[in-house]
Design a protein around this motif. Structure first.
Motif, PDB file in Angstrom:
ATOM      1  N   PRO A  62     -13.193   8.019  -9.685  1.00  0.00           N
ATOM      2  CA  PRO A  62     -11.873   8.373  -9.156  1.00  0.00           C
ATOM      3  C   PRO A  62     -10.806   7.334  -9.487  1.00  0.00           C
ATOM      4  CG  PRO A  62     -13.383   7.722  -7.393  1.00  0.00           C
ATOM      5  CD  PRO A  62     -14.207   7.848  -8.634  1.00  0.00           C
ATOM      6  N   ILE A  63      -9.640   7.829  -9.817  1.00  0.00           N
ATOM      7  CA  ILE A  63      -8.462   6.968  -9.957  1.00  0.00           C
ATOM      8  C   ILE A  63      -7.534   7.339  -8.814  1.00  0.00           C
ATOM      9  CG2 ILE A  63      -6.462   6.356 -11.375  1.00  0.00           C
ATOM     10  CD1 ILE A  63      -8.104   6.906 -13.850  1.00  0.00           C
ATOM     11  N   ASN A  64      -7.405   6.417  -7.884  1.00  0.00           N
ATOM     12  CA  ASN A  64      -6.630   6.693  -6.666  1.00  0.00           C
ATOM     13  C   ASN A  64      -5.331   5.910  -6.669  1.00  0.00           C
ATOM     14  OD1 ASN A  64      -6.475   7.648  -3.743  1.00  0.00           O
ATOM     15  ND2 ASN A  64      -6.293   5.420  -3.462  1.00  0.00           N
ATOM     16  N   ILE A  65      -4.228   6.605  -6.433  1.00  0.00           N
ATOM     17  CA  ILE A  65      -2.962   5.919  -6.149  1.00  0.00           C
ATOM     18  C   ILE A  65      -2.886   5.781  -4.637  1.00  0.00           C
ATOM     19  CG2 ILE A  65      -0.441   6.087  -6.207  1.00  0.00           C
ATOM     20  CD1 ILE A  65      -1.634   5.473  -8.938  1.00  0.00           C
ATOM     21  N   GLY A  66      -2.953   4.533  -4.167  1.00  0.00           N
ATOM     22  CA  GLY A  66      -3.045   4.304  -2.726  1.00  0.00           C
ATOM     23  C   GLY A  66      -1.721   3.999  -2.061  1.00  0.00           C
ATOM     24  N   THR A  67      -0.841   3.316  -2.774  1.00  0.00           N
ATOM     25  CA  THR A  67       0.473   3.001  -2.202  1.00  0.00           C
ATOM     26  C   THR A  67       1.545   3.263  -3.236  1.00  0.00           C
ATOM     27  OG1 THR A  67       0.678   0.696  -2.906  1.00  0.00           O
ATOM     28  CG2 THR A  67      -0.559   1.088  -0.884  1.00  0.00           C
ATOM     29  N   VAL A  68       2.672   3.724  -2.755  1.00  0.00           N
ATOM     30  CA  VAL A  68       3.835   3.960  -3.613  1.00  0.00           C
ATOM     31  C   VAL A  68       5.058   3.468  -2.859  1.00  0.00           C
ATOM     32  CG1 VAL A  68       5.310   5.723  -4.651  1.00  0.00           C
ATOM     33  CG2 VAL A  68       2.828   5.961  -4.772  1.00  0.00           C
ATOM     34  N   ASN A  69       5.862   2.681  -3.512  1.00  0.00           N
ATOM     35  CA  ASN A  69       7.117   2.232  -2.913  1.00  0.00           C
ATOM     36  C   ASN A  69       8.202   2.262  -3.973  1.00  0.00           C
ATOM     37  OD1 ASN A  69       6.457   1.230  -0.050  1.00  0.00           O
ATOM     38  ND2 ASN A  69       4.839   0.344  -1.325  1.00  0.00           N
ATOM     39  N   ALA A  70       9.271   2.955  -3.674  1.00  0.00           N
ATOM     40  CA  ALA A  70      10.362   3.077  -4.643  1.00  0.00           C
ATOM     41  C   ALA A  70      11.686   3.148  -3.915  1.00  0.00           C
ATOM     42  CB  ALA A  70      10.182   4.333  -5.485  1.00  0.00           C
ATOM     43  N   GLY A  71      12.690   2.543  -4.545  1.00  0.00           N
ATOM     44  CA  GLY A  71      14.064   2.712  -4.094  1.00  0.00           C
ATOM     45  C   GLY A  71      14.386   1.965  -2.831  1.00  0.00           C
ATOM     46  N   SER A  72      15.692   1.854  -2.554  1.00  0.00           N
ATOM     47  CA  SER A  72      16.144   1.118  -1.380  1.00  0.00           C
ATOM     48  C   SER A  72      17.170   1.893  -0.573  1.00  0.00           C
ATOM     49  CB  SER A  72      16.745  -0.218  -1.813  1.00  0.00           C
ATOM     50  OG  SER A  72      17.786   0.002  -2.749  1.00  0.00           O
ATOM     51  N   TRP A  73      17.601   3.052  -1.065  1.00  0.00           N
ATOM     52  CA  TRP A  73      18.672   3.752  -0.359  1.00  0.00           C
ATOM     53  C   TRP A  73      18.603   5.225  -0.749  1.00  0.00           C
ATOM     54  CZ3 TRP A  73      21.320   3.431   3.739  1.00  0.00           C
ATOM     55  CH2 TRP A  73      22.554   4.056   3.898  1.00  0.00           C
ATOM     56  N   PRO A  74      18.706   6.130   0.245  1.00  0.00           N
ATOM     57  CA  PRO A  74      18.570   7.558  -0.081  1.00  0.00           C
ATOM     58  C   PRO A  74      19.573   8.048  -1.129  1.00  0.00           C
ATOM     59  CG  PRO A  74      18.628   7.229   2.317  1.00  0.00           C
ATOM     60  CD  PRO A  74      18.896   5.899   1.694  1.00  0.00           C
ATOM     61  N   SER A  75      20.751   7.402  -1.166  1.00  0.00           N
ATOM     62  CA  SER A  75      21.819   7.873  -2.044  1.00  0.00           C
ATOM     63  C   SER A  75      21.866   7.163  -3.381  1.00  0.00           C
ATOM     64  CB  SER A  75      23.175   7.720  -1.357  1.00  0.00           C
ATOM     65  OG  SER A  75      23.295   8.625  -0.299  1.00  0.00           O
ATOM     66  N   SER A  76      20.826   6.437  -3.734  1.00  0.00           N
ATOM     67  CA  SER A  76      20.777   5.814  -5.053  1.00  0.00           C
ATOM     68  C   SER A  76      19.573   6.347  -5.806  1.00  0.00           C
ATOM     69  CB  SER A  76      20.642   4.291  -4.944  1.00  0.00           C
ATOM     70  OG  SER A  76      21.783   3.732  -4.340  1.00  0.00           O
ATOM     71  N   VAL A  77      19.733   6.526  -7.099  1.00  0.00           N
ATOM     72  CA  VAL A  77      18.583   6.877  -7.936  1.00  0.00           C
ATOM     73  C   VAL A  77      17.671   5.661  -7.980  1.00  0.00           C
ATOM     74  CG1 VAL A  77      17.846   7.515 -10.265  1.00  0.00           C
ATOM     75  CG2 VAL A  77      19.947   8.499  -9.300  1.00  0.00           C
ATOM     76  N   PRO A  78      16.383   5.825  -7.640  1.00  0.00           N
ATOM     77  CA  PRO A  78      15.504   4.653  -7.569  1.00  0.00           C
ATOM     78  C   PRO A  78      15.257   4.054  -8.944  1.00  0.00           C
ATOM     79  CG  PRO A  78      14.260   6.675  -7.203  1.00  0.00           C
ATOM     80  CD  PRO A  78      15.701   7.068  -7.243  1.00  0.00           C
ATOM     81  N   GLU A  79      15.476   2.732  -9.048  1.00  0.00           N
ATOM     82  CA  GLU A  79      15.387   2.082 -10.360  1.00  0.00           C
ATOM     83  C   GLU A  79      14.035   1.434 -10.604  1.00  0.00           C
ATOM     84  OE1 GLU A  79      18.355  -0.974 -10.584  1.00  0.00           O
ATOM     85  OE2 GLU A  79      17.781  -1.817  -8.652  1.00  0.00           O
ATOM     86  N   LEU A  80      13.178   1.460  -9.572  1.00  0.00           N
ATOM     87  CA  LEU A  80      11.850   0.871  -9.749  1.00  0.00           C
ATOM     88  C   LEU A  80      10.898   1.535  -8.783  1.00  0.00           C
ATOM     89  CD1 LEU A  80      10.048  -1.344 -11.043  1.00  0.00           C
ATOM     90  CD2 LEU A  80      10.639  -2.806  -9.105  1.00  0.00           C
ATOM     91  N   LEU A  81       9.736   1.893  -9.273  1.00  0.00           N
ATOM     92  CA  LEU A  81       8.653   2.359  -8.400  1.00  0.00           C
ATOM     93  C   LEU A  81       7.462   1.440  -8.623  1.00  0.00           C
ATOM     94  CD1 LEU A  81       7.420   5.848  -7.494  1.00  0.00           C
ATOM     95  CD2 LEU A  81       5.786   4.196  -8.420  1.00  0.00           C
ATOM     96  N   VAL A  82       6.887   1.002  -7.532  1.00  0.00           N
ATOM     97  CA  VAL A  82       5.681   0.173  -7.613  1.00  0.00           C
ATOM     98  C   VAL A  82       4.551   0.938  -6.918  1.00  0.00           C
ATOM     99  CG1 VAL A  82       4.611  -2.023  -7.040  1.00  0.00           C
ATOM    100  CG2 VAL A  82       7.056  -1.935  -7.588  1.00  0.00           C
ATOM    101  N   ALA A  83       3.525   1.231  -7.661  1.00  0.00           N
ATOM    102  CA  ALA A  83       2.350   1.905  -7.100  1.00  0.00           C
ATOM    103  C   ALA A  83       1.172   0.954  -7.220  1.00  0.00           C
ATOM    104  CB  ALA A  83       2.057   3.189  -7.864  1.00  0.00           C
ATOM    105  N   GLU A  84       0.276   1.036  -6.231  1.00  0.00           N
ATOM    106  CA  GLU A  84      -0.967   0.290  -6.347  1.00  0.00           C
ATOM    107  C   GLU A  84      -2.124   1.267  -6.169  1.00  0.00           C
ATOM    108  OE1 GLU A  84       0.568  -4.147  -5.058  1.00  0.00           O
ATOM    109  OE2 GLU A  84      -0.844  -3.114  -3.743  1.00  0.00           O
TER     110      GLU A  84
END
Lengths: 422, 422
Positions: B264-286
């Protein structure tokens, strides 16, 4: 209007250029992120007094704004966050005018993404850089110096002109709404948001939402025993982008014709999971959906919720574990006036007298304070100003100084045309 | 072996049942999240001494483990985090044996998700509940009481038996590795992880990775001017799931045949963006990727990175803004021994003598400490224990007490068979 006015005003603006740049630099150097507007408002009040305006400074009353808390943010209140309004009393019978701008800015953000100091107000190649340069300390300075340029040319508006520096636009516009509720209503209002010198009589609305998508936790080594909230969100997100495409195809508002994305649905933040080796059991996304004038917030909310519900109903897991859609504070109703409104035609005339060219008349997809003037205040309102909104919340925010001077001259001529001269 | 041994041992286990349950309850009630094993290890050492073992307690030396820091976590070191080993010296010429378990647990997590106290050790319907009940304080108690049951029946192993309570399995196994490096090497090792009473001679490996996907920020109102890191991640994630499917199809290891998801390849965490009204410029997944025995960590890392690079090369934005793959601490090499290994066949015999049934012999997809024994220690190792790994990190973790007693009896018979009796 006498034909010498545009030339006289343009000459005044040329003379005042160093003062204009200096005033904008001073303002950009004072941080005024939403919630922390106090020091910058002190500077605005001083500037208005130096310009001979009658200045009203007051902290909005949370109790007065609370009934509107769906569309603005009361948060922890408005202590040390005053609104500032400078009045220039008319000496005749013209149409009164509000010139509005907001003092608050978003955060500077990552300083390493900037080539300039985020709060430096540096100039280079005819541009002034810094957070708030175009959104919208440039606009505040433009409003103030438009009036100043007129008077420097020996001209006095025939009707009351109110220069407003309001707070809290970025989280809903509590400041502009508080000014309306305090009784600042006029025959017309101009907001000097960065429209890139277009005349903007229609403004999109926006809603911010939170989407909570449930999954089922499991250890990554048996991930198929769980349900990934990340995968379920990806499915919902694709559905929302389809919904956005259908909405775009259905919109017939003439000022939006040809616009690439009239009603963008943006997912701005995503947070899911707590450990790389666990299947994420919850994803929380926050986003913003755009509306066009003529749309109703309540109707749209129901449509978006129904879209998510329909997507969930078509999925084996989500059918029994439905995503939750909730609405965040800071709802921006769309607002607009007719392109035939006198406010638009007079501003068009002022532009043509100033630049000898036809203006661009456009709608914009973003929400700002126009709705408070149009919907709550019942007055016509238009947006017009220098600077590109695309840079407004980005690193290296800037305002082209030549455009700023053009906006000031145009606004001064507009005041003369709208209010008449005493 | 004399045929009365299984009956005598089973009788001892029946007699010892209250002591077994009490010991497990005491242990579950002492929190021992990875990094905070000290108090629980004091209890283990006391228990071993009461059982007449010769006890070795030591804090692993970070300097000794540092060269292995790719596969274990040294972190802030091992102060107040001792390993504990209890030795029962053999009085004959049999094969020596290590019985290993880890004392550390994951966090209790959200207590409202539990129907029982997370640290209560409550029993209900023949099950004992609490964090660590099956992963693996139950296994630690099983190892200790297997030896105790043998001796209670008047039987003494002919060779050395080492009961180990090691730390830090959850973040890589620094404790088990430190025991190997201290010289604890035997003719065989049994780890009492919760295999649900299956005999497990092969264990998957795992790597934890971080994936950083770049976007381009823009205001949500002009979101098409930006590039959503969330949308670009969704594309990469779909590609990784395809990669997982291809890997599953290619794996021929016999013990993995028929398994739903071998790697299995599991994506366990995802964090992206800092504000609902901005296009997210970075996503970090672990996430976590699984490997099967026979695979090499270095080769697999290159394959996964190549897969991400190939996906990026096929995308207009990612081609010039490639995602970054990095590897987190806690790399678990896969490990395994032959199903024909004496360790497996003797354990099979012990199971059959105890239960009069054939054992399940299975591989598992999770990584644990087996690799330290097999790869670093050069000794055969098998996993066998009560409890379901699916509940290991979940709310309401439990161990069925009947299965725990079966595991203890089987392990006691296995000790007698493997080590011989003095």
């Amino acid at each position: 209007m006498e034909s010498h006015v545009p030339q006289a005003v343009a000459e005044s603006v040329r003379t005042l250029q160093p003062d204009i740049v200096d005033a904008l630099q001073q303002l950009v150097r004072i941080p005024s992120q939403t919630g922390f507007e106090g020091q910058a408002q002190d500077a605005m009040a001083s500037l208005m007094r130096r310009h001979g305006l009658e200045v009203d400074v007051w902290e909005p009353d949370p109790a007065v704004l609370e009934p509107h808390s769906e569309s603005i943010t009361v948060g922890s209140g408005f202590a040390n966050r005053p609104n500032v309004v400078g009045a220039c009393r008319g000496r005749g019978n013209g149409r009164s005018l509000i010139l509005n701008g907001h003092i608050d800015t978003v955060a500077v953000g990552d300083p390493t993404a900037w080539n300039f100091s985020g709060l430096g107000g540096e100039t280079a190649d005819g541009r002034l850089y810094g957070r708030g340069a175009c959104d919208m300390k440039g606009g505040l300075v433009a409003n103030l110096f438009a009036l100043r340029a007129l008077r420097h040319a020996g001209l006095t508006p025939a009707a009351d002109v109110f220069v407003q520096s309001t707070i809290a636009e970025e989280d809903g516009g509590a400041g502009a709404l508080a000014a309306v509720l305090r009784g600042y209503v006029a025959d017309g209002a101009l907001i000097s948001e960065p429209t890139n010198l277009a005349i903007v009589p229609a403004q999109g609305g926006s809603l911010m939402f939170r989407l909570q998508v449930p999954g089922l936790s499991a250890h990554a080594c048996v991930r198929d025993d769980g349900v990934s909230a990340v995968e379920k969100f990806a499915y919902i997100h694709r559905g929302l982008l389809d919904f956005e495409a259908r909405r775009n195809a259905d919109i017939t508002h003439p000022l939006y014709a040809g616009m690439r994305n009239k009603v963008p649905i943006n997912i701005g933040t995503v947070n899911a999971g707590s450990w790389p080796s666990s299947v994420p059991e919850l994803l929380v996304a926050e986003g913003r959906a755009g509306l066009v004038p003529g749309e109703d917030l309540t109707t749209f909310k129901a449509e978006l919720a129904a879209e998510v519900a329909a997507l969930a109903a078509a999925d084996d897991w989500l059918r029994n574990h439905p995503p939750l859609v909730t609405w965040l504070d800071g709802q921006f109703a769309p607002a607009g006036i007719s392109v035939d409104s006198p406010l638009v035609t007079v501003l068009t005339t002022a532009w043509m007298m100033t630049t000898s060219s036809h203006p661009r008349i456009e709608a914009v997809t973003y929400g700002a304070d126009m709705r408070h003037f149009v919907i709550t205040g019942g007055m016509p309102c238009v947006m017009f100003g220098a600077g590109d909104v695309r840079l407004a919340h980005a690193p290296n925010e800037l305002i082209p100084l030549g455009d700023l001077f053009t906006a000031i001259t145009t606004t001064a001529v507009f005041i003369a045309e709208w209010c008449g001269l005493a």
